[in-house]
Write a protein that holds these residues in place. Sequence first.
Motif, mmCIF file in Angstrom:
data_model
loop_
_atom_site.group_PDB
_atom_site.id
_atom_site.type_symbol
_atom_site.label_atom_id
_atom_site.label_comp_id
_atom_site.label_asym_id
_atom_site.label_seq_id
_atom_site.Cartn_x
_atom_site.Cartn_y
_atom_site.Cartn_z
ATOM 1 N N PHE A 98 0.878 -1.068 -0.159
ATOM 2 C CA PHE A 98 -0.091 0.098 -0.272
ATOM 3 C C PHE A 98 1.055 1.349 0.532
ATOM 4 O O PHE A 98 0.525 2.181 -0.410
ATOM 5 C CB PHE A 98 -1.107 -0.184 0.980
ATOM 6 N N THR A 99 1.857 1.294 0.429
ATOM 7 C CA THR A 99 2.824 2.733 0.539
ATOM 8 C C THR A 99 4.358 2.218 0.108
ATOM 9 O O THR A 99 4.950 1.381 0.086
ATOM 10 C CB THR A 99 2.796 2.712 2.052
ATOM 11 N N PHE A 100 4.568 2.944 -0.358
ATOM 12 C CA PHE A 100 5.677 3.579 -0.830
ATOM 13 C C PHE A 100 7.455 2.912 -0.157
ATOM 14 O O PHE A 100 8.235 1.945 -0.095
ATOM 15 C CB PHE A 100 6.997 4.630 -1.573
ATOM 16 N N GLN A 101 7.268 3.349 0.834
ATOM 17 C CA GLN A 101 8.352 2.631 2.177
ATOM 18 C C GLN A 101 7.538 1.052 2.164
ATOM 19 O O GLN A 101 8.922 0.555 2.737
ATOM 20 C CB GLN A 101 7.502 3.277 3.812
ATOM 21 N N ASP A 102 6.513 0.702 2.407
ATOM 22 C CA ASP A 102 6.506 -0.645 2.240
ATOM 23 C C ASP A 102 7.109 -2.111 1.585
ATOM 24 O O ASP A 102 7.542 -2.809 1.828
ATOM 25 C CB ASP A 102 4.941 -1.222 3.047
ATOM 26 N N CYS A 103 6.684 -0.976 0.146
ATOM 27 C CA CYS A 103 7.526 -1.464 -0.776
ATOM 28 C C CYS A 103 9.049 -1.819 -0.885
ATOM 29 O O CYS A 103 9.987 -2.408 -1.325
ATOM 30 C CB CYS A 103 7.051 -0.370 -1.863
ATOM 31 N N GLN A 104 9.847 -0.285 -0.195
ATOM 32 C CA GLN A 104 11.266 -0.566 -0.038
ATOM 33 C C GLN A 104 11.894 -1.518 1.250
ATOM 34 O O GLN A 104 12.288 -2.038 0.583
ATOM 35 C CB GLN A 104 11.735 0.936 0.646
ATOM 36 N N GLU A 105 10.937 -1.102 1.793
ATOM 37 C CA GLU A 105 11.371 -2.798 2.678
ATOM 38 C C GLU A 105 10.967 -4.117 2.040
ATOM 39 O O GLU A 105 11.516 -4.901 2.695
ATOM 40 C CB GLU A 105 9.803 -2.425 4.260
ATOM 41 N N ILE A 106 9.821 -3.833 1.839
ATOM 42 C CA ILE A 106 9.984 -5.648 0.812
ATOM 43 C C ILE A 106 11.375 -6.182 0.445
ATOM 44 O O ILE A 106 11.868 -6.982 0.074
ATOM 45 C CB ILE A 106 8.447 -6.152 0.441
ATOM 46 N N ILE A 107 11.176 -5.187 -0.103
ATOM 47 C CA ILE A 107 11.942 -4.960 -1.957
ATOM 48 C C ILE A 107 13.990 -5.122 -1.383
ATOM 49 O O ILE A 107 14.904 -6.291 -1.871
ATOM 50 C CB ILE A 107 12.769 -4.214 -2.869
ATOM 51 N N ARG A 108 13.921 -4.504 0.378
ATOM 52 C CA ARG A 108 15.233 -4.862 0.949
ATOM 53 C C ARG A 108 15.234 -6.055 1.294
ATOM 54 O O ARG A 108 16.336 -6.906 1.466
ATOM 55 C CB ARG A 108 14.962 -3.578 2.048
ATOM 56 N N VAL A 109 14.753 -6.913 1.421
ATOM 57 C CA VAL A 109 14.739 -8.313 2.725
ATOM 58 C C VAL A 109 15.192 -9.077 1.561
ATOM 59 O O VAL A 109 15.243 -9.976 1.484
ATOM 60 C CB VAL A 109 13.291 -8.495 3.284
ATOM 61 N N VAL A 110 13.770 -8.563 -0.091
ATOM 62 C CA VAL A 110 13.976 -9.507 -1.011
ATOM 63 C C VAL A 110 15.510 -10.085 -1.397
ATOM 64 O O VAL A 110 15.842 -11.153 -1.674
ATOM 65 C CB VAL A 110 13.200 -9.490 -1.929
ATOM 66 N N GLU A 111 16.090 -8.360 -1.620
ATOM 67 C CA GLU A 111 16.763 -8.215 -2.067
ATOM 68 C C GLU A 111 18.252 -8.738 -1.103
ATOM 69 O O GLU A 111 19.351 -9.448 -1.394
ATOM 70 C CB GLU A 111 17.837 -6.621 -2.225
ATOM 71 N N ASN A 112 18.086 -8.830 -0.312
ATOM 72 C CA ASN A 112 19.327 -9.374 0.880
ATOM 73 C C ASN A 112 19.471 -10.366 1.373
ATOM 74 O O ASN A 112 20.549 -11.396 1.972
ATOM 75 C CB ASN A 112 18.666 -9.326 3.174
ATOM 76 N N ASN A 113 18.210 -11.846 0.779
ATOM 77 C CA ASN A 113 17.918 -12.897 0.776
ATOM 78 C C ASN A 113 18.387 -13.839 -0.292
ATOM 79 O O ASN A 113 18.487 -14.549 -0.615
ATOM 80 C CB ASN A 113 16.969 -13.485 1.111
ATOM 81 N N GLY A 114 18.736 -12.304 -1.437
ATOM 82 C CA GLY A 114 18.841 -13.296 -2.818
ATOM 83 C C GLY A 114 18.445 -13.787 -3.861
ATOM 84 O O GLY A 114 18.321 -14.971 -3.921
ATOM 85 N N ILE A 115 16.836 -13.480 -3.435
ATOM 86 C CA ILE A 115 15.575 -14.382 -4.099
ATOM 87 C C ILE A 115 15.326 -13.760 -5.898
ATOM 88 O O ILE A 115 15.337 -12.441 -5.678
ATOM 89 C CB ILE A 115 14.312 -14.966 -3.339
ATOM 90 N N ASN A 116 14.241 -13.982 -6.145
ATOM 91 C CA ASN A 116 13.358 -13.384 -7.165
ATOM 92 C C ASN A 116 12.222 -12.613 -6.605
ATOM 93 O O ASN A 116 11.422 -13.700 -6.652
ATOM 94 C CB ASN A 116 13.797 -13.692 -8.670
ATOM 95 N N LEU A 117 11.761 -11.386 -7.111
ATOM 96 C CA LEU A 117 10.495 -10.792 -7.240
ATOM 97 C C LEU A 117 10.095 -10.234 -8.459
ATOM 98 O O LEU A 117 10.793 -9.514 -9.222
ATOM 99 C CB LEU A 117 11.361 -10.028 -5.667
ATOM 100 N N MET A 118 9.445 -11.421 -8.710
ATOM 101 C CA MET A 118 8.040 -10.586 -9.676
ATOM 102 C C MET A 118 6.709 -9.987 -9.655
ATOM 103 O O MET A 118 6.372 -10.689 -9.260
ATOM 104 C CB MET A 118 8.363 -11.484 -10.580
ATOM 105 N N VAL A 119 6.175 -8.502 -9.846
ATOM 106 C CA VAL A 119 5.102 -8.222 -9.740
ATOM 107 C C VAL A 119 5.567 -8.361 -11.148
ATOM 108 O O VAL A 119 4.751 -7.824 -12.072
ATOM 109 C CB VAL A 119 5.109 -6.999 -8.918
ATOM 110 N N SER A 120 3.380 -8.484 -11.389
ATOM 111 C CA SER A 120 2.718 -8.602 -12.665
ATOM 112 C C SER A 120 2.397 -7.448 -13.039
ATOM 113 O O SER A 120 1.162 -7.221 -12.444
ATOM 114 C CB SER A 120 1.557 -9.749 -12.215
ATOM 115 N N LEU A 121 2.932 -7.076 -14.264
ATOM 116 C CA LEU A 121 2.499 -5.597 -15.104
ATOM 117 C C LEU A 121 2.301 -5.820 -16.129
ATOM 118 O O LEU A 121 3.340 -5.349 -16.924
ATOM 119 C CB LEU A 121 3.322 -4.130 -14.087
ATOM 120 N N PRO A 122 1.883 -6.933 -16.901
ATOM 121 C CA PRO A 122 1.564 -7.086 -18.176
ATOM 122 C C PRO A 122 2.165 -6.221 -18.768
ATOM 123 O O PRO A 122 2.193 -6.932 -20.295
ATOM 124 C CB PRO A 122 0.522 -8.633 -18.324
ATOM 125 N N ARG A 123 0.890 -5.002 -19.471
ATOM 126 C CA ARG A 123 1.173 -4.030 -20.108
ATOM 127 C C ARG A 123 2.363 -3.881 -20.708
ATOM 128 O O ARG A 123 2.364 -3.143 -21.795
ATOM 129 C CB ARG A 123 0.002 -3.201 -19.692
#
Length: 334
Positions: A98-123
Motif C-alpha cells: 500500500f505504501t512506498f515505504q512498505d515496498c522499499q522494506e519488502i524489496i530490501r528483504v528480497v534483495e538481502n535474501n538473494g531471491i527473485n521477485l516479480m510483480v505482474s505488470l503485464p502491459r
Amino acid sequence: MLNVALLSRWHVHADDYANQARSIDGLNITMVWDEDIDRGKQWAKELRVPFEAELDNVLSDDRLDGVIVNTPTNLHKMVIMKAAQYKKHIFTEKVLAFTFQDCQEIIRVVENNGINLMVSLPRLTDSYYLYAQNVLDRGLLGRLTLIRCRFAHNGAVPSDNSVIGWLPDYFFNKEQSGGGALIDLGAHPIYLTNRLAGGAAKEISAILQSIRDPYDVDDNAVVTIEYESGVLGVVETSFLSSGSPFQLELYGTEGTLLIEDEEVKLKTNTDNTWVTVDELPSPLLMPMEQWVQSIKHHMEPTITKEDILHLTAINQAASLSNETGKRVKWIDII
C-alpha cells in the motif's frame, strides 16, 4: 523443475496465474495455501495437489522453490517478506504493497535474501506498449507533452445475476484491497504512463469517486500527474463503464499516437496524415515467464524495481490527494 505453491485464491486473477503456471515448461504447482481454508481446500482439490493450512509449513518445505501470491493486498507485506526470509522466489499480483515505504522494506528483504521477485505488470510486455516506446525513442512525436491512458470495465454494474456486478464483494473491502478501481484496474494505466513519461512524477492530483453505495472504495477515478520531464499524465479507470475500450494516447509537438484496443494510428508532421499501423513488435515474455527465466537462467527482467515502486507511490499520492482535496508532491510520498 521449479516447484511452486499457490498462496490464496482471493484475487480474481488467481485462476489465470494457476493456468499460466501449468502452461510453462519447468514449472510445477505442488501445493496450495489460502487464508480461507475452505476456499483453499476446494482449489487444491480442483488442481489435484495437497492443501496446507499453515503458511510456515508451506514456506519451510525444502522441496519448494517459489510462491505465487494472490492474497488480499493487505497481506502482501507479511506473506511476501516471510517467503523471502525462507528464501522462496516470489511472483505476486499488483500492487506490491500500500505504501512506498512498505515496498522499499519488502524489496530490501528480497534483495538481502538473494531471491527473485516479480510483480505482474503485464502491459509492459505488450506489442502496443513496445511500439509506443519505440515511437518516443525515435523522436517521431517531437517533445512529448501529454499521455492519456484509460482502462475500465463494468465489474461493479448490477446485472440479473448479481446486484453488485461480477466482481467479488471483497474487492470492495477497503481493509483487504486498500482501495477500489484505481489500485486494481487503474494500476495498468499508471505503470504504463509512468514508463512512457520517462521519469519520476513531480505532483499528483486525483478524484476518486464512490458512486455505488454502500462501498467505501472508489469505483470511478481520474488522476493527473505532472512529471519531472514536463509531461502531463491523465489516468482514468472505472468499474462502472460498459463497453469502454482500452485507450492509450500520446501527444507531442510533432505528432500524435492513438491506441484503442487493437487499433494503432500515428500522425506526424512529416506525413501530416493518419497512418494505421498494422505491424507491431513481437511481445516480450509475460511477467511469469520472465520470473521463471530470471530464476533458471539469471535473465534480467524488463519489469524493474522502479516500475513497482512508482506504481504504489502514485496510488498512495492519489489517495492522499483525494482525501485532502490538494495536489500532492512526489517528495512527500517517497
